[in-house]
Scaffold this active site. Sequence first.
Site, mmCIF file in Angstrom:
data_model
loop_
_atom_site.group_PDB
_atom_site.id
_atom_site.type_symbol
_atom_site.label_atom_id
_atom_site.label_comp_id
_atom_site.label_asym_id
_atom_site.label_seq_id
_atom_site.Cartn_x
_atom_site.Cartn_y
_atom_site.Cartn_z
ATOM 1 N N CYS A 31 0.837 -1.210 0.000
ATOM 2 C CA CYS A 31 0.000 0.000 0.000
ATOM 3 C C CYS A 31 0.872 1.260 0.000
ATOM 4 O O CYS A 31 1.639 1.481 0.936
ATOM 5 C CB CYS A 31 -0.926 0.013 1.221
ATOM 6 S SG CYS A 31 -1.850 1.555 1.361
ATOM 7 N N LYS A 58 -11.405 -7.840 5.772
ATOM 8 C CA LYS A 58 -10.881 -7.131 6.942
ATOM 9 C C LYS A 58 -11.313 -7.799 8.240
ATOM 10 O O LYS A 58 -12.491 -8.153 8.393
ATOM 11 C CB LYS A 58 -11.357 -5.678 6.927
ATOM 12 C CG LYS A 58 -10.790 -4.900 5.748
ATOM 13 C CD LYS A 58 -11.555 -3.635 5.464
ATOM 14 C CE LYS A 58 -11.041 -3.016 4.163
ATOM 15 N NZ LYS A 58 -11.892 -1.963 3.660
ATOM 16 N N VAL A 71 -5.624 1.426 5.661
ATOM 17 C CA VAL A 71 -4.310 1.536 6.276
ATOM 18 C C VAL A 71 -3.640 2.788 5.691
ATOM 19 O O VAL A 71 -3.979 3.205 4.588
ATOM 20 C CB VAL A 71 -3.444 0.275 6.017
ATOM 21 C CG1 VAL A 71 -4.009 -0.925 6.731
ATOM 22 C CG2 VAL A 71 -3.248 -0.011 4.544
ATOM 23 N N GLU A 84 -5.148 7.927 8.681
ATOM 24 C CA GLU A 84 -4.967 8.825 7.530
ATOM 25 C C GLU A 84 -3.473 9.140 7.411
ATOM 26 O O GLU A 84 -2.864 9.691 8.325
ATOM 27 C CB GLU A 84 -5.778 10.121 7.630
ATOM 28 C CG GLU A 84 -7.271 9.932 7.601
ATOM 29 C CD GLU A 84 -7.798 9.367 6.284
ATOM 30 O OE1 GLU A 84 -7.120 9.494 5.251
ATOM 31 O OE2 GLU A 84 -8.898 8.794 6.288
ATOM 32 N N SER A 85 -2.889 8.794 6.250
ATOM 33 C CA SER A 85 -1.429 8.807 6.144
ATOM 34 C C SER A 85 -0.755 10.146 6.471
ATOM 35 O O SER A 85 0.193 10.156 7.261
ATOM 36 C CB SER A 85 -0.973 8.264 4.782
ATOM 37 O OG SER A 85 -1.439 9.046 3.719
#
Length: 240
Positions: A31, A58, A71, A84-85
């Site tokens: 990802c 999931k 993720v 949230e990245s």
Amino acid sequence: MAATQKCLAKGSCAPGPVPQGQIRIYSMRFCPYAQRTRLVLQAKGISHETVNVHLKEKPEWYLEKNPLGLVPTLELPSGQVIYESPITCEYLDEVYPGKKLIPSDPFEKAQQKMLLEDYSKIIPLFYKIPMGRQKGENVSALEAELKEKLSKLNKVLVNKKTKYFGGDSVTMIDYLIWPWFERTEAWQLNQCLDGTPELKKWTLLMGEDPAVKAIIFDAKSHKAFFDSFISGNPNYDYGL
């Protein structure tokens, strides 16, 4: 690190509490969004463990931690979670000592946030082109659009007269942009970088960054995973 890199799916047991002095990242090995956070963990030398999650099936316990089911997610020993990245990356930089990746100058910080906002509008094209191509669609207009947007990104480097997007060393914005460029060869998008000499130099420099090198996948692995992803049966454990 977790004892296995294999992803946990629906019906799996939830991992135990996060050990004191550690932080846990819930991730998926291929990802690009989770890779942003993993790059920051590496760059800052943060002691952490990784739990990979099956994003198609999931686990129930994961949806309790992050109702979005995406993720990356960070979990603290207290049980608190952050997701949230860009938010996880900012949190890590604020809380942990060592090299600061986010500029302290408010204007420079705002510039990076504006660039990230622009870049977030480019990301969908990285997916639309190979997925359209796989369906036999004509993607020449999409390729032209990506090429134009990457040309503007190249111009940012030209105007700044710096090696990286935040100056002459790697900063947060470089790690937030990088993951999709790691995949351009595997996703057959390299031709969209034609006419962007500064951006090409940046990709070569980023490829030598220690944090990038620590978690990079080669083009063959990225291609194998992406092929499984667009076929509708993603092999999250490819190569294990």
